[in-house]
Design an enzyme around this catalytic site. Structure first.
Site, mmCIF file in Angstrom:
data_model
loop_
_atom_site.group_PDB
_atom_site.id
_atom_site.type_symbol
_atom_site.label_atom_id
_atom_site.label_comp_id
_atom_site.label_asym_id
_atom_site.label_seq_id
_atom_site.Cartn_x
_atom_site.Cartn_y
_atom_site.Cartn_z
ATOM 1 N N GLU A 20 22.107 6.052 60.208
ATOM 2 C CA GLU A 20 20.809 6.042 60.909
ATOM 3 C C GLU A 20 20.757 7.084 62.020
ATOM 4 O O GLU A 20 19.758 7.768 62.179
ATOM 5 C CB GLU A 20 20.582 4.677 61.575
ATOM 6 C CG GLU A 20 19.956 3.620 60.705
ATOM 7 C CD GLU A 20 19.692 2.337 61.481
ATOM 8 O OE1 GLU A 20 18.584 1.831 61.410
ATOM 9 O OE2 GLU A 20 20.610 1.831 62.169
ATOM 10 N N LYS A 43 11.307 1.847 64.509
ATOM 11 C CA LYS A 43 12.002 0.606 64.875
ATOM 12 C C LYS A 43 11.488 -0.574 64.075
ATOM 13 O O LYS A 43 12.234 -1.482 63.750
ATOM 14 C CB LYS A 43 11.833 0.354 66.379
ATOM 15 C CG LYS A 43 12.533 -0.896 66.837
ATOM 16 C CD LYS A 43 13.377 -0.674 68.051
ATOM 17 C CE LYS A 43 14.310 -1.838 68.326
ATOM 18 N NZ LYS A 43 15.529 -1.804 67.505
ATOM 19 N N HIS A 76 37.414 -0.393 42.118
ATOM 20 C CA HIS A 76 36.420 -0.408 41.038
ATOM 21 C C HIS A 76 35.450 0.753 41.153
ATOM 22 O O HIS A 76 34.296 0.634 40.754
ATOM 23 C CB HIS A 76 35.682 -1.747 41.044
ATOM 24 C CG HIS A 76 36.598 -2.907 40.827
ATOM 25 N ND1 HIS A 76 37.182 -3.180 39.611
ATOM 26 C CD2 HIS A 76 37.095 -3.829 41.686
ATOM 27 C CE1 HIS A 76 37.968 -4.240 39.728
ATOM 28 N NE2 HIS A 76 37.940 -4.642 40.989
HETATM 29 C C1 G6P Z 1 14.089 -0.905 60.734
HETATM 30 C C2 G6P Z 1 14.964 -0.683 61.954
HETATM 31 C C3 G6P Z 1 16.238 -1.506 61.842
HETATM 32 C C4 G6P Z 1 15.895 -2.969 61.624
HETATM 33 C C5 G6P Z 1 14.975 -3.159 60.418
HETATM 34 C C6 G6P Z 1 14.432 -4.577 60.348
HETATM 35 O O1 G6P Z 1 14.708 -0.366 59.616
HETATM 36 O O2 G6P Z 1 15.272 0.686 62.094
HETATM 37 O O3 G6P Z 1 16.999 -1.363 63.022
HETATM 38 O O4 G6P Z 1 17.069 -3.682 61.409
HETATM 39 O O5 G6P Z 1 13.845 -2.304 60.521
HETATM 40 O O6 G6P Z 1 13.606 -4.786 61.457
HETATM 41 P P1 G6P Z 1 13.310 -6.185 62.084
HETATM 42 O O7 G6P Z 1 12.407 -5.911 63.232
HETATM 43 O O8 G6P Z 1 12.636 -6.989 61.008
HETATM 44 O O9 G6P Z 1 14.606 -6.796 62.477
#
Ligand code: G6P
Length: 606
Positions: free
Chosen positions: A485, A601, A501
């Protein structure tokens, strides 16, 4: 994805629009824009890149007016360019949109047939163009916008602003959340209540299908059938204070460092002095369930995967886990006596919300573990378990992950005790282990300089493997996710027993392999897998405790020492070196740690 705001204010709107967008940057940050109506004149400013660029644009080319809408974008249709940035304008109407208009190709064809050409690559422009077309045919702005909305398929939260209308914003919701804020002689619109935190604490949430006519005097809401409806005004508690980096170089560094304090706070909310685990009312009767289904995305999914080990091993409750984007499309049967658990930092992830809705009416009980108690997922759950992590700004989730794990572990322990799988003494031992976690985390964070040195070496790699076994396998997955990321280095994780595997074919002297291995029951097996890597010249970074490093550290390329800890909390503690490795590697590579490219985010579209 994207965040939208609207203001019908008594002061200049532009600064407040930008401040509200700042709070929505977690939804996307590849371009931004605002539009205002000033003395009846509709005008807009847009800029590619982060909000700071829009701010610069506004300094050189200000936009007056007390009525306006704004948008921060995460591109779905069309590259992040000025032309594709919102608001989209068609002569007398400007539109901001969060979501995807799925039938936009048909809409474009219809517009083309009417002799109207699109100027952008976006789906949203069709909304502005159709509204203008309807106005050209004599409909009022409200009628024109509503007529357009009935043509739309897909997911949308929309706000419309019109030339000549200083006291009107229209809003509509189908899918993505939309909040209306009530001020004193002022009204606001936002993708969430946080966006409006410094403007008002009185919020009305629109429901799916709702259309709202907003003026300074208030809001009139109609449902999808056109019936006038009353949606409640809630008074919400949101900390409107500015979140700062507290002397750290990045929010991510701050959020990693504050985990001991944050976790102690989470524990305080759930543990009594007597060592009882208390859930918010009305709690959960774990004897009423035969299975648990856990659904989430990204890092939150790895929290679920870790919790599966706890629920199954300690509480003897079978657990099904799935990523939310797959879950509902495989149409899983949901037997009676199923507890459905949704984990989400933001509480706004579109796929997780859709999975929750799939379970609604099928699962016995819908429980969510969220960081934002006012979020859509929280509002649609039977019971909300807040993780109390505080605002998390870094796009890569850190403290929210360890708080999710902590709440899920407490839940598994509570289930185990309620189902008679562990006695009071065993529960007390586990609770003691949890209480010791903040201090152990503090020690783990103290290894940052060593991890930084390791990360400098890792930053030169092209591919990195992460290995873990048993409950450390989800942690290996989280470590690899975190690294890719923010450092953009290709990383993959495997259950170390799976190495033979396939993935072992990737190993050569150029591939670092990070092994997450506390000295637990599976340690010797993990070490055997590690030896197989070293025999093929793979460069092993062993993360273990003093005993583990002593027993197996010979010949490794690098090592990180974690404090010894009870097995049950190891995945929470070992999240720290996984986070720090990713963080320091990204810093060494000079990437944008807090807002990495292409990510957001909260992913509010499918
Ligand atoms: C995005 C963010 C991740 C997060 C995911 C789920 O991919 O970059 O950091 O884990 O969403 O988001 P949430 O708000 O549902 O935990």
């Amino acid at each position: 994805m994207c965040g939208i705001v609207g203001i019908l204010g008594n002061h200049e709107a532009a600064p407040n629009l930008v401040a509200a967008l700042k709070r929505l940057e977690y939804r996307g940050y590849d371009s931004a824009g605002i539009a205002t109506v000033n003395a009846g004149v509709l005008d807009r400013r847009r800029a590619v890149g982060k909000l700071a660029n829009l701010n610069d644009t506004l300094v050189h080319d200000p936009l007056a007016g007390k009525t306006g809408i704004g948008h921060t974008r995460w591109a779905t249709h069309g590259a992040p360019t000025i032309a594709n940035a919102h608001p989209h304008q068609a002569q007398d109407v400007a539109v901001v949109h969060n979501g995807i208009i799925e039938n936009f190709r048909e809409l474009r064809a219809e517009l083309a047939a009417a002799g109207i050409a699109c100027q952008t690559e976006t789906d949203t422009e069709t909304v502005a163009l159709f509204t203008q077309l309807h106005m050209d045919k004599g409909l009022s702005p409200v009628e024109a916008a509503f007529a357009t909305i009935t043509k739309l398929q897909g997911a949308f939260a929309l706000a419309f602003l019109f030339q000549g209308q200083d006291d009107l914003i229209l809003a509509a919701r189908m899918g993505p959340p939309l909040a209306i804020g009530h001020g004193d002689g002022e009204m606001f619109i936002g993708s969430d209540a946080i966006a409006l935190a410094s403007l008002t604490d009185r919020i009305t949430y629109l429901e799916d299908g709702d259309r709202a006519v907003v003026t300074r005097a208030g809001v009139e809401i109609r449902d999808a059938k056109g019936t006038l409806v009353n949606r409640p005004i809630r008074r919400i508690e949101i900390d409107a204070s500015h979140v700062d980096k507290a002397g750290h170089k990045h929010f991510m560094a701050k959020e990693i460092a504050e985990q001991p304090a944050v976790l102690a706070n989470t524990l305080k909310h759930y543990l009594t002095d007597g060592g009882e685990i208390l859930l918010p009312d009305p709690g959960i009767d774990f004897t009423a369930f035969d299975r648990v289904t856990m659904v989430a995305c990204g890092t939150a999914f790895y929290a679920c995967m870790t919790a599966k080990y706890w629920f199954e091993r300690i509480a003897r409750l079978p657990v099904e886990i799935d990523v939310a984007s797959e879950y509902r499309y495989r149409e899983p049967p949901i037997p009676g006596r199923t507890l459905a658990l949704f984990v989400s930092q933001s509480g706004e992830t579109a796929d997780t919300l859709a999975a929750l809705r799939y379970c609604d009416g099928k699962a016995e009980r819908i429980v969510s573990v969220v960081n934002v108690p006012e979020s859509s997922i929280a509002r649609e759950s039977d019971l909300v378990l807040p993780i109390h992590a505080g605002v998390e700004v870094g796009v890569a989730s850190t403290k929210a992950f360890t708080c999710q794990l902590t709440v899920l572990l407490m839940l598994a322990l509570k289930a185990a005790h309620a189902r008679g799988e562990i006695d009071g003494t065993s529960l007390a031992n586990h609770v003691d282990a949890l209480r010791g976690l903040p201090a152990l985390m503090h020690l783990g964070i103290g290894q940052s300089p060593q991890i930084q040195a390791t990360a400098r070496k890792l930053s030169e790699a092209r591919d990195i493997l992460f290995l873990g076994r048993g409950i450390m396998y989800p942690l290996a997955l989280e470590g690899a996710l975190k690294l890719k990321e923010i450092s953009y280095i290709h990383a993959e994780a495997y259950a170390s027993g799976e190495l033979k595997h396939g993935p072992i074919a990737l190993i050569d002297k150029h591939v670092p392999v990070v092994v997450m291995a506390p000295n637990d029951a599976l340690f010797d097996k993990t070490v055997s897998n590690m030896q197989e890597v070293m025999a093929r010249k793979g460069k092993v970074v062993l993360i273990s405790d003093a005993k583990g490093l002593d027993d197996a550290g010979d010949g490794v390329w690098d090592q990180v020492e974690m404090p010894a800890c009870p097995d049950v909390i190891a995945p929470i503690l070992y999240a720290v070196p996984a986070q720090l490795l990713a963080y320091h590697t990204a810093v060494a590579k000079g990437t944008d740690v807090d807002q990495p490219r292409n990510l957001a985010k909260s992913v509010t579209v499918e």
